[in-house]
Design an enzyme around this catalytic site. Structure first.
Site, PDB file in Angstrom:
ATOM      1  N   VAL A 164       2.980   0.929   3.251  1.00  0.00           N
ATOM      2  CA  VAL A 164       2.557  -0.216   4.060  1.00  0.00           C
ATOM      3  C   VAL A 164       3.212  -1.465   3.489  1.00  0.00           C
ATOM      4  O   VAL A 164       3.144  -1.717   2.277  1.00  0.00           O
ATOM      5  CB  VAL A 164       1.024  -0.377   4.072  1.00  0.00           C
ATOM      6  CG1 VAL A 164       0.636  -1.571   4.937  1.00  0.00           C
ATOM      7  CG2 VAL A 164       0.357   0.884   4.594  1.00  0.00           C
ATOM      8  N   GLY A 170       0.129   5.503   0.387  1.00  0.00           N
ATOM      9  CA  GLY A 170      -0.872   6.534   0.643  1.00  0.00           C
ATOM     10  C   GLY A 170      -0.239   7.833   1.062  1.00  0.00           C
ATOM     11  O   GLY A 170       0.984   7.963   1.153  1.00  0.00           O
ATOM     12  N   GLY A 171      -1.092   8.801   1.312  1.00  0.00           N
ATOM     13  CA  GLY A 171      -0.607  10.113   1.706  1.00  0.00           C
ATOM     14  C   GLY A 171       0.085  10.107   3.046  1.00  0.00           C
ATOM     15  O   GLY A 171       0.893  10.983   3.348  1.00  0.00           O
ATOM     16  N   GLY A 216       1.919   7.415   4.203  1.00  0.00           N
ATOM     17  CA  GLY A 216       3.105   6.577   4.229  1.00  0.00           C
ATOM     18  C   GLY A 216       2.959   5.318   3.397  1.00  0.00           C
ATOM     19  O   GLY A 216       2.009   5.150   2.624  1.00  0.00           O
ATOM     20  N   GLY A 237       0.821  -1.209   0.000  1.00  0.00           N
ATOM     21  CA  GLY A 237       0.000   0.000   0.000  1.00  0.00           C
ATOM     22  C   GLY A 237       0.850   1.252   0.000  1.00  0.00           C
ATOM     23  O   GLY A 237       1.909   1.311   0.611  1.00  0.00           O
ATOM     24  N   ASP A 277     -10.460  11.104   9.745  1.00  0.00           N
ATOM     25  CA  ASP A 277     -10.286  10.724   8.337  1.00  0.00           C
ATOM     26  C   ASP A 277     -11.125   9.492   8.019  1.00  0.00           C
ATOM     27  O   ASP A 277     -10.644   8.517   7.433  1.00  0.00           O
ATOM     28  CB  ASP A 277      -8.810  10.469   8.042  1.00  0.00           C
ATOM     29  CG  ASP A 277      -8.518  10.475   6.539  1.00  0.00           C
ATOM     30  OD1 ASP A 277      -9.351  11.008   5.772  1.00  0.00           O
ATOM     31  OD2 ASP A 277      -7.466   9.945   6.130  1.00  0.00           O
ATOM     32  N   LYS A 329       3.388  -0.200   8.789  1.00  0.00           N
ATOM     33  CA  LYS A 329       3.197   1.107   8.154  1.00  0.00           C
ATOM     34  C   LYS A 329       4.371   2.014   8.479  1.00  0.00           C
ATOM     35  O   LYS A 329       4.711   2.226   9.634  1.00  0.00           O
ATOM     36  CB  LYS A 329       1.898   1.749   8.640  1.00  0.00           C
ATOM     37  CG  LYS A 329       1.635   3.115   8.012  1.00  0.00           C
ATOM     38  CD  LYS A 329       0.325   3.707   8.485  1.00  0.00           C
ATOM     39  CE  LYS A 329       0.082   5.075   7.878  1.00  0.00           C
ATOM     40  NZ  LYS A 329      -1.177   5.680   8.340  1.00  0.00           N
TER      41      LYS A 329
END
Length: 748
Positions: free
Chosen positions: A430, A425-426, A428, A423, A538, A444
């Site tokens: 994963v 994402g904004g 970090g 993964g 979030d 993460k």
């Protein structure tokens, strides 16, 4: 006009010019005769010169040391008042010569002139002198009647209109003029003149100056042009030699270990000699024991041995070390190792090289390891490791709830050196990994933590690690030894709700309702049942993970905020994802639990419509799912935007109820939104009824021909009809209807 006459006669002695060393070397070995005065004031007096009878070779080499009128004493030539400033045994003598000057006042009248006559008996002018004229209205001549059998005459002129044209250090005719004079002159006549008696330049240059000077001792400066700016005398270089009617060897001029040679000047009448020490010796060649053996081995510049230098009398020899053969010289054959020595040396060098490489490598490894350990300790403290350890130590007796602090090496082992990225994402990256007991985990790698919020970060880690609920991705531990913290979560392997809604599209209404209900239950727990309320900040479909049984698990608490009970509203930097962010929070920066309610309402609208929260390619009024959803409800167009995949397999009346709940959640005003506890209560109730098959719907036709829908809702205990009769199960979740949306109930 001023005339200075210098009569120079050659000494009647002999000498040999030194060719092996310069004057600096000669000065270093300028010894006087044993028992004689070696120095007069600051000037060394080497033999053949001397100050007392028996200390000089003959009267031609007598030096008068005047200590009566001078302190310190001054040496003078034997038959004159010429001041001697240096004597070197290589045949040179430095004396001071007075400067001739011709000065005028502003009207052109002669003001100050002198014409001293200096005689140097038995001496001649050296090659290292120059004739110099200084002035801005000046010219001068230098002449001699004795240059071999020919006469010599030369001159120089110097003019300038202003000091602006004069350059220090430049003597090319502007303020200063100089010419070379030949070696061997025995008489000099210097004549100084002025073109216009300095009337045009008297304000800055009233005089003409002319003199012969040692070129190494003169540097022109414009200060010389002013009255009083010129020194009274300058040093001049003279040559001396020893003359004899016999040969040098017959006269025994030179001492042992020395040789003599005919003096080479530019005259045909010179019959003088100079002495020099033989090669390998140094000292005063005129003394009986003046030339002593030089140990060349003490100075690498004096020998060419490559390995071993051995000094001998007057010379040196080169040798090779043991195990080598040859002449031992740098520029000869050098030293060649013997065959057995080659083997030993090669083996020794090889072993030494291996040992050195291994030692250096080991030391480098230890240095890097120590440096890495220091860096890990720095990151551990920087990321709040000590504070986290203290907080975890307070959880004694509840070890099962404590998060583990992993080392960096353990994380590398768990993630197989960060090999599997699952993964991006904004917040970090994963990575997937496995604990030693084969339990899958997600690691993460967060963005850099704000150092001013370390205490909050640690507090959040402690609190979140204690949330042990089925619908929350459990935080198993963290690693703080890296530049950015690494968080270890349980692994959830069936993707997230966003992918299931918008990519796979195979979720039934019952499954969607269960996901919504369980997610709402988690948010309700975070808001009202933890010691310190937690606002997720979030909430979105991408942060709701699904396991193999489609059980939802809320994740990504990176933006979460702990809110003290007595400070529910906080002014914060707005965080979240566009399309899900509470517009009231966006406008006021006041974070409340109703902000999570709004975000959850958008997720609920996603479940109902199958549409994304934000569509940039749609018209402006349709870009925001929340606004489009509210607009459709008010215009009685709900069925147009509901996902067709759930309209057919779900009860329409129940869809309407859930839609009304979603509408309340995404109300623009936070005070009009329900709490997450109320939302979870209603969704769980509707899910329970659906799961037990106790939700019925039938259509009745009235006598006047109009059709109305009669519905019954049931719990496990009782049923009520639409008007309150206790013949059908009761729907206990209708207490949250909004007046402005009541018209929606009449939709058929």
């Amino acid at each position: 006009m001023l005339v200075v006459r210098v009569q120079l006669l050659l000494l009647a002695m002999s000498c040999h010019c030194s060719t092996s060393r310069a004057s600096t070397t000669s000065a270093a070995h300028a010894q006087a005769k044993p028992g004689c005065l070696n120095r007069c004031g600051d000037v060394e007096i080497p033999y053949p010169f001397g100050t007392e009878p028996g200390c000089f070779l003959n009267e031609e080499f007598r030096i008068t040391c005047n200590d009566t009128h001078f302190n310190p004493p001054k040496p003078f030539l034997w038959d004159s008042n010429v001041d001697v400033v240096n004597i070197s045994i290589d045949g040179h003598l430095n004396v001071m010569q007075f400067t001739a000057k011709d000065c005028y006042d502003a009207k052109g009248n002669s003001a100050d002139s002198n014409s001293p006559t200096i005689t140097f008996s038995k001496l001649s002018v050296s090659k290292g002198n120059k004739f110099v004229v200084i002035g801005c209205d000046s010219f001068a001549f230098v002449s001699s009647g004795f240059l071999g059998e020919d006469s010599y005459e030369s001159g120089c002129r110097s003019t300038c209109d202003s000091l602006d044209y004069v350059t220090n250090g430049s003597c090319v005719g502007i303020g200063c003029c100089q010419i070379e004079i030949p070696r061997g002159l025995k008489q000099l006549d210097v004549e100084a003149y002025s073109f216009n008696n300095h009337t045009n330049v008297s304000s800055f240059n009233p005089c003409t100056y002319a003199f012969v000077v040692d070129q190494s001792e003169f540097h022109f400066t414009s200060n010389y042009l002013a009255l009083g700016g010129m020194p009274d005398e300058f040093p001049i270089v003279l040559d001396w030699e020893i003359t004899t009617n016999e040969t040098c060897e017959e006269a025994k001029i030179c001492g042992p270990n020395a040789s003599c040679d005919k003096s080479k000047d530019n005259t045909t009448t010179s019959s003088g000699y100079h002495c020099k020490c033989n090669k390998g010796y140094e000292g005063n060649p005129y003394l009986p024991d003046g030339c002593q053996d030089v140990n060349e081995c003490n100075d690498p510049k004096l020998h060419d041995c490559k390995e071993i230098c051995v000094n001998t009398v007057g010379r040196y020899t080169c040798h090779c070390p043991k195990g080598f053969h040859g002449d031992g010289r740098k520029y000869g054959g050098g030293c060649t190792p013997n065959q057995h020595t080659v083997i030993k040396v090669t083996l020794g060098v090889g072993i030494s090289f291996v040992v050195a490489v291994m030692s250096i490598s080991w030391l480098h490894f230890l240095w890097k390891r120590r440096k890495h350990m220091k860096l890990k300790e720095k990151f551990f403290e920087q990321n709040g490791g000590s504070s986290l350890q203290q907080e975890l130590s307070k959880l004694q007796g509840r070890s099962s709830e404590k998060a583990k602090i992993f080392t960096e090496e353990e994380i590398k082992t768990v993630t197989n050196n960060y090999a599997n990225v699952i993964g991006r994402g904004g917040s970090g990256l994963v990575y997937k990994g496995f604990l030693p007991n084969k339990t899958p985990v997600a690691v993460k790698k967060s963005k850099i933590v704000d150092q001013t919020k370390i205490d909050e970060f640690i507090n959040e880690l402690v609190v979140v690690s204690q949330i042990n609920r089925r619908n929350v991705v459990r935080l198993l531990g963290c690693c703080l030894e890296t530049q950015v913290p690494l968080l270890v979560y349980e692994f959830v392997g069936n993707g997230n709700l966003f992918e299931q809604i918008h990519k796979n599209g195979n979720l039934s209404w019952e499954r969607r309702l269960r996901i919504a209900a369980e997610t709402a239950g988690v948010l309700s727990y975070l808001h009202s049942e933890t010691n310190v309320p937690i606002i997720h900040r979030d909430v979105k479909s991408a942060n709701i993970l699904l396991d193999e049984n489609y059980t939802p698990k809320v994740s990504d608490f990176g933006a979460s905020k702990l809110v003290p009970i007595d400070a529910i509203q906080n002014y914060t930097v707005v965080q979240g994802t566009l399309g899900y962010v509470d517009p009231e929070y966006l406008q006021t920066c006041k974070l409340t639990d109703k902000s999570d309610v709004y975000s959850f309402g958008v997720v609920l609208a996603e479940l109902l419509t199958g549409k994304m929260a934000l569509l940039s390619d749609k018209p402006e009024e349709e870009r925001s799912l929340a606004m489009n959803f509210l607009s459709s409800l008010k215009q009685n167009r709900l069925l147009e935007i509901l996902d067709n995949r759930i309209v057919n397999d779900g009860n329409k009346q129940q869809l309407k109820k859930v839609a009304k709940l979603a509408a309340r959640c995404i109300s623009v005003r936070g005070e009009e939104r329900p709490t997450m506890k109320e939302v979870a209560f209603e969704l769980q109730g509707r899910l329970s009824l659906m799961s037990n098959g106790q939700y019925y719907l039938r259509d009745n036709v009235e006598s006047n021909g109009s059709q109305e829908t009669e519905y019954f809702t049931c719990t496990f205990y009782e049923c009520r009809d639409g008007i309150g009769s206790q013949t059908t199960p009761t729907d206990g979740y209708d207490s949250m209807q909004q007046p402005e949306l009541m018209a929606f109930d009449d939709e058929r």
